[in-house]
Design a protein around this motif. Structure first.
Motif, mmCIF file in Angstrom:
data_model
loop_
_atom_site.group_PDB
_atom_site.id
_atom_site.type_symbol
_atom_site.label_atom_id
_atom_site.label_comp_id
_atom_site.label_asym_id
_atom_site.label_seq_id
_atom_site.Cartn_x
_atom_site.Cartn_y
_atom_site.Cartn_z
ATOM 1 N N GLN A 29 44.171 42.124 33.113
ATOM 2 C CA GLN A 29 44.670 43.162 33.710
ATOM 3 C C GLN A 29 44.393 43.641 34.791
ATOM 4 O OE1 GLN A 29 45.192 46.221 30.859
ATOM 5 N NE2 GLN A 29 44.970 44.376 29.960
ATOM 6 N N ALA A 30 45.006 43.982 36.097
ATOM 7 C CA ALA A 30 45.229 43.924 37.440
ATOM 8 C C ALA A 30 44.302 45.469 37.891
ATOM 9 C CB ALA A 30 46.228 44.738 38.227
ATOM 10 N N VAL B 195 41.935 47.466 43.915
ATOM 11 C CA VAL B 195 41.438 47.849 44.937
ATOM 12 C C VAL B 195 41.888 48.916 45.791
ATOM 13 C CG1 VAL B 195 39.486 45.383 44.038
ATOM 14 C CG2 VAL B 195 41.073 45.465 45.472
ATOM 15 N N TRP C 52 35.141 38.226 43.413
ATOM 16 C CA TRP C 52 35.543 37.504 42.104
ATOM 17 C C TRP C 52 36.970 38.414 42.367
ATOM 18 C CZ3 TRP C 52 34.439 31.712 41.508
ATOM 19 C CH2 TRP C 52 35.432 31.274 41.097
ATOM 20 N N MET D 187 37.531 40.791 43.137
ATOM 21 C CA MET D 187 38.090 42.006 44.311
ATOM 22 C C MET D 187 38.949 40.308 45.009
ATOM 23 S SD MET D 187 35.961 44.567 45.730
ATOM 24 C CE MET D 187 35.946 44.214 47.332
ATOM 25 N N GLN D 188 38.616 39.555 44.811
ATOM 26 C CA GLN D 188 39.514 37.613 44.901
ATOM 27 C C GLN D 188 40.499 38.218 44.494
ATOM 28 O OE1 GLN D 188 38.793 34.873 46.840
ATOM 29 N NE2 GLN D 188 36.980 35.579 48.182
ATOM 30 N N ARG D 189 40.769 37.881 43.539
ATOM 31 C CA ARG D 189 41.717 37.364 42.103
ATOM 32 C C ARG D 189 43.117 38.198 42.295
ATOM 33 N NH1 ARG D 189 41.217 32.876 40.410
ATOM 34 N NH2 ARG D 189 43.066 32.680 38.824
ATOM 35 N N GLY D 190 42.452 39.727 42.534
ATOM 36 C CA GLY D 190 43.331 41.738 41.625
ATOM 37 C C GLY D 190 43.366 41.741 40.164
ATOM 38 N N SER D 191 42.417 40.645 39.420
ATOM 39 C CA SER D 191 42.856 40.701 38.259
ATOM 40 C C SER D 191 41.846 40.434 37.229
ATOM 41 C CB SER D 191 44.028 40.002 37.506
ATOM 42 O OG SER D 191 44.171 38.907 37.794
ATOM 43 N N PRO E 173 47.952 36.957 41.132
ATOM 44 C CA PRO E 173 47.867 38.074 42.040
ATOM 45 C C PRO E 173 46.661 38.206 43.082
ATOM 46 C CG PRO E 173 47.586 38.411 39.217
ATOM 47 C CD PRO E 173 48.015 37.106 39.174
ATOM 48 N N THR E 174 46.330 36.167 42.504
ATOM 49 C CA THR E 174 45.251 36.262 43.622
ATOM 50 C C THR E 174 45.961 35.241 44.466
ATOM 51 O OG1 THR E 174 43.787 34.511 41.698
ATOM 52 C CG2 THR E 174 43.166 34.769 44.038
ATOM 53 N N LYS F 164 47.720 38.262 47.290
ATOM 54 C CA LYS F 164 46.555 39.363 47.748
ATOM 55 C C LYS F 164 46.507 38.457 49.042
ATOM 56 C CE LYS F 164 43.308 41.123 45.679
ATOM 57 N NZ LYS F 164 43.271 42.968 45.756
ATOM 58 N N THR G 27 50.797 43.979 34.723
ATOM 59 C CA THR G 27 49.865 43.329 36.340
ATOM 60 C C THR G 27 49.785 42.938 37.016
ATOM 61 O OG1 THR G 27 48.573 41.838 34.382
ATOM 62 C CG2 THR G 27 47.972 41.371 36.457
ATOM 63 N N ALA H 209 50.574 46.880 38.627
ATOM 64 C CA ALA H 209 49.027 47.460 38.597
ATOM 65 C C ALA H 209 48.970 46.612 40.192
ATOM 66 C CB ALA H 209 48.560 47.416 37.593
ATOM 67 N N LEU H 210 49.864 46.068 40.533
ATOM 68 C CA LEU H 210 49.115 45.040 42.108
ATOM 69 C C LEU H 210 49.243 46.132 42.980
ATOM 70 C CD1 LEU H 210 49.772 41.206 41.588
ATOM 71 C CD2 LEU H 210 47.403 42.878 42.262
#
Lengths: 295, 405
Positions: free
Chosen positions: A118-119, A122, A207, A209-213, B254-255, B258, B279, B282-283
Motif C-alpha cells: 500500500q502506498a 507522506v 523505513w 518514508m524511504q520506501r514509500g509503501s 516506489p523506493t 522517490k 500503489t 497513490a504515489l
C-alpha cells in the motif's frame, strides 16, 4: 568532496536505521536471550498504523506518534501473549515462537489488509532535497539521520541514568542478580519489549518514508539485517548493536558505490563475506564477551 | 558440563534452519476447494484443474487477483452446466507460499490427483520448478502471468504462459521512447529474478536497434533499503539520460522513484507491468508522468464493466489490478481449448492450446499459435496522470522486431 558528503550521509542515514533496529533486538536479547524475529512485523504494524492515520486525515505528526505508540504496545502484547509462557524454555523454543509470531502476523496482514503493498502518501514536504555544500541530500535521509542520532542519544541517557536502563544493561550480564536486586522479572521484560517496540515503530516509520509503501513482508529484510548487526556487534551488547549498524551500512554502501560492474551481482554475497571476516577476527562480535555458564 | 554462549548460539542458529524447514512443512498442506460438482448427467468428463498459486508471500500480489478472476470464470461456466454445457470444472488450489521449492512440492501433489491442467504462479522461477513436473507427467501447465519468454523453453512443450513476453513489452517501451525523441537511456535491473534481469537487456537491444544509446546500466538487490547510491550514480551521468527504464516493481519501484525524484533527477521513467497497481497511482506527484506496459487498462466500463459487476458481487469490492482480468482470461483460454478438443485429456488440451487463435478475452484477443507458447496479446501503454491510469496506445508488436529471448 561532494561525493564524500553523499557517501557519509548515505552511511549515517542507513546505519542509523540499522542501529535502531538492532538495538530493539539487542534490548530484548539482554533480558530474555531471545532474537525476536517478529521484530520486523512490529515495523510493518507501525507502517500500517501510519498509513491508517494518514488515510483517516489525522495530522501527519499525530499519525507518526500513533504508529510509534502502537509499535510499543504491540511489542508488550506480543510478550504477554506469545513469549511469557515459554520464557523459561530453551533458546530454540523461543526462536521457534518468534518465527511463528512473525508468520502469523504476516498472514494476518495479507488476509485482513492486502497481499499487495500500500502506498503511504507522506506529505510532499518530505520528498524534496536539501543542498549541503554542492551535494543534494534528500529530506528523508536528513530526517533519518537526525531521528536516529536523537534516539540513540536519548537511549544512551536512558541506559546511563535511569533505574530501568541500568537494570536492562545489568540483565545482559546477569539476569538472576538483577532479579535479586528487587526488579520483578515480568516488569523488566515488559519494559525491554516496550523499548524494543518503540524502536521498531520509529525504524518502521523511517523505513516506510524511504520506501514509500508498506507491505505484509516489509519487515523480513530489515530484521535479517538487524540480526547480522547484532551478531557483528556482539550478542547482548547495546553499544555493539549501534556500532554494528553503522559498520554494516558502511560495508553495504561502499560495495554499492565502488564495486566494479562485473561484480555487482555478488554484492550481497561479498557483504556477508566481509561480515564473516569481522567475525573471524572477533568471534564474539565487536563488543561481545565470552561467558561460560552452567548447564 | 559447561558450554559457552557461542555453542548455545550455534544451537540457536541450527534451530533457525530447522524452524524454517518445519514451518515450510507445516505450510504445505494448502487449501482444497473443489467446486461442487453438479450432477454429472450429460457431462463428457470433468476438467480437473490443479492450481499452484502463491496465495501468501512475495507473489501474492500477482497470484491472488489471478485466482479471484479465474474463480469467477469457474463459477460462470459451472452455472451453465460446464464448458460447452457439459464439461464441469473442478479446481484444487494449493498455496506455494511464493517459494520455488514449495511450488514443485505442491505441483507434485496436484499431479498425483489426476489433473487435466495445471496453473503455476505468476513468475518464471516457481513456474519452471512446477512446470518441469507437469512436463514429465504429460500435463499442460500455464503460468498465471509469468512474462519471461525463457519460461516455456526452459520447461518444454507442455509449458505455456498467459502473459505476453518481456521481450515484447521491452520492444513496445523502446519504440515509445524513440517516438518521444529520447536519445539516451539508463536502465536499472536486478539479477534476483529472470523478470528484473532480462527486461533491461531486451530494452537495450530494442532501443539500440532504434538508434538510441544506453548511457548507464545500474543494478539493485530486490528489497534493498534505499536507492540513494543509485540516484547519486544517475545524477553523476553527464549528460543526463533522457529516459530511465526499470522493471523494478513493489516495493522497490516506489523506493526507487522517490529516491531519484528526491535527488532532483527529472528524466522520464518507463516501467513494466509489475507496477500496474494502486500503489503506483497513490504515489502522487512522485509518479506523475510514469509510462508503463500492461495487459490492459483497468476501467469500470464496457466489457470490463461487466467483469467489475461480477467481481463486486463475489468479493464485495472492485478489482484493484488488471491481474484479476487476466486470471479470468486464463479461464477463457481453457474454455476454448476444452471446447475445441471436446476432451479433458491433457495431451489433447496441450495440442489444442498450442494452436489456439483468436480467443476473445476482456482486454482483447489472445492466441498461442506461432508465439512459442507465450500468449500473443495486445500490450497497453499506460501513463500515470493525476493519480489515474491514462491509455497512451495499444500495441501489437511485430514478432519480427521483438528481441530474441
Amino acid at each position: 568532496m561532494d561525493g564524500l558528503i553523499t557517501y557519509v550521509v548515505n552511511i549515517v542515514s542507513l546505519g542509523g536505521t540499522y542501529a535502531l533496529l538492532a538495538l530493539g533486538l539487542a534490548v530484548v536479547f539482554s533480558v530474555l536471550r531471545l532474537i525476536n524475529f517478529a521484530h520486523g512485523e512490529l515495523m510493518t504494524l507501525a507502517g500500517y498504523t501510519l498509513l491508517a492515520g494518514i488515510l483517516l486525515g489525522v495530522p501527519f505528526w499525530a499519525a507518526v506518534l500513533a504508529a510509534v505508540f502502537v509499535g510499543g504496545l504491540a511489542a508488550v502484547a506480543m510478550e504477554a501473549t506469545a513469549f511469557r509462557s515459554v520464557r523459561n524454555a530453551n533458546a530454540a523454543t523461543l526462536l521457534m515462537t518468534s518465527f511463528a509470531v512473525a508468520m502469523l502476523l504476516q498472514v494476518i496482514f495479507q488476509n485482513f489488509i492486502s497481499a499487495r503493498g500500500q502506498a503511504v502518501p507522506v506529505p510532499s514536504l518530505f520528498t524534496g532535497s536539501i543542498p549541503i555544500a554542492n551535494a543534494q541530500i534528500s529530506v528523508i535521509q536528513a530526517i533519518s539521520t537526525v531521528t536516529s542520532l536523537v534516539c540513540l542519544i536519548a537511549l544512551k541517557a536512558f541506559f546511563d541514568r535511569s533505574k530501568w536502563g541500568w537494570a536492562i544493561r545489568a540483565a545482559a550480564d546477569d539476569f538472576e542478580t538483577v532479579r535479586l536486586m528487587g526488579f520483578r522479572a515480568s516488569r523488566l521484560i515488559a519494559v525491554a519489549f516496550l523499548i524494543s517496540g518503540l524502536l521498531a515503530g520509529i525504524a518502521g516509520i523511517l523505513w516506510v518514508m524511504q520506501r514509500g509503501s508498506v507491505d505484509p513482508l516489509m519487515g523480513l529484510k530489515p530484521v535479517l539485517a538487524a540480526f547480522v548487526v547484532v551478531v557483528i556487534g556482539g550478542l547482548g551488547s547495546l553499544p555493539g548493536a549501534v556500532l554494528g549498524g553503522y559498520l554494516l551500512a558502511a560495508i553495504e554502501i561502499a560495495l554499492q558505490t565502488w564495486l566494479p560492474d562485473v561484480l555487482v551481482p555478488y554484492r550481497d554475497a561479498l557483504a556477508f563475506v566481509l561480515v564473516i571476516v569481522v567475525l573471524s577476527l572477533f568471534p564474539n562480535g565487536l563488543f561481545g564477551k565470552r561467558v561460560t555458564e552452567k548447564v | 558440563m559447561n558450554s559457552t554462549k557461542r555453542n548455545r548460539m550455534a544451537g540457536a542458529l541450527v534451530a533457525v534452519a530447522t524452524g524454517t524447514l518445519l514451518l515450510a512443512a507445516c505450510g504445505s498442506s494448502g487449501s482444497t476447494s473443489a467446486v461442487s460438482a453438479a450432477a454429472d448427467d450429460g457431462a463428457a468428463c470433468t476438467v480437473k484443474v490443479g492450481i499452484a498459486s502463491g496465495q501468501t508471500g512475495g507473489l501474492a500480489y500477482v497470484d491472488v487477483p489471478h485466482l479471484e478472476g479465474f474463480q469467477i470464470w469457474v463459477d460462470e461456466v459451472n452455472a451453465n452446466g460446464g464448458v460447452d454445457g457439459k464439461f464441469l470444472v473442478e479446481t484444487i488450489v494449493k498455496d506455494t507460499r511464493s517459494d520455488a521449492a514449495q511450488s514443485a512440492t505442491v505441483a507434485a501433489e496436484l499431479l498425483s490427483e489426476g489433473i487435466s491442467f495445471l496453473i503455476t504462479p505468476g513468475d518464471a522461477d516457481p513456474s519452471i520448478a512446477a512446470g518441469q513436473l507437469a512436463q514429465e507427467a504429460g500435463v499442460p501447465a500455464m503460468s498465471w502471468f509469468g512474462s519471461a519468454p525463457v519460461l516455456p523453453a526452459a520447461v518444454g512443450d507442455f509449458m505455456f504462459s498467459n502473459a505476453f513476453g518481456d521481450n515484447a513489452q521491452a520492444r513496445v517501451l523502446a519504440d515509445y521512447a524513440t517516438e518521444q525523441g529520447y536519445k539516451t537511456a539508463y536502465t536499472l535491473g536486478s539479477p534476483d529474478s529472470a523478470y528484473t534481469s532480462n527486461l533491461p537487456r531486451y530494452f537495450k537491444k530494442a532501443f539500440e536497434s532504434n538508434g538510441g544509446t544506453v548511457a548507464g546500466e545500474g543494478t539493485f538487490s530486490m528489497g534493498q533499503p534505499n536507492f540513494n547510491v543509485i540516484a547519486d550514480e544517475i545524477k553523476a551521468l553527464n549528460p543526463q539520460p533522457d529516459v530511465i527504464m526499470t522493471p523494478a516493481y513493489e516495493p522497490d519501484f516506489p523506493t526507487f522513484i522517490k529516491a531519484i525524484r528526491g535527488a532532483g533527477i527529472t528524466a522520464a521513467v518507463l516501467g513494466t507491468d509489475g507496477i500496474d497497481s494502486p500503489t503506483t497511482l497513490a504515489l502522487g506527484e512522485t509518479a506523475e508522468g510514469v509510462v508503463y506496459t500492461t495487459a490492459g487498462i483497468l476501467k469500470n466500463e464496457g466489457s470490463m464493466g461487466e467483469f467489475f459487476t461480477k467481481y463486486n458481487t463475489k468479493y464485495g469490492k472492485d478489482p484493484e489490478t488488471i491481474y484479476a482480468i487476466t486470471g479470468y482470461e486464463l479461464g477463457k483460454i481453457l474454455e476454448a481449448a476444452v471446447t475445441q478438443s471436446q476432451s479433458c485429456d491433457p495431451m489433447a488440451l496441450k495440442d489444442t492450446i498450442t494452436n489456439l487463435e483468436g480467443v476473445q478475452g476482456i482486454t482483447g484477443t489472445i492466441g498461442f499459435k506461432g508465439g512459442d507458447r507465450m500468449a500473443i496479446r495486445e500490450i497497453s501503454l499506460v501513463q500515470v496522470k493525476a493519480g489515474e491510469r491514462t491509455l497512451v496506445a495499444t500495441v501489437a508488436p511485430d514478432p519480427a522486431t521483438v528481441p530474441a529471448a
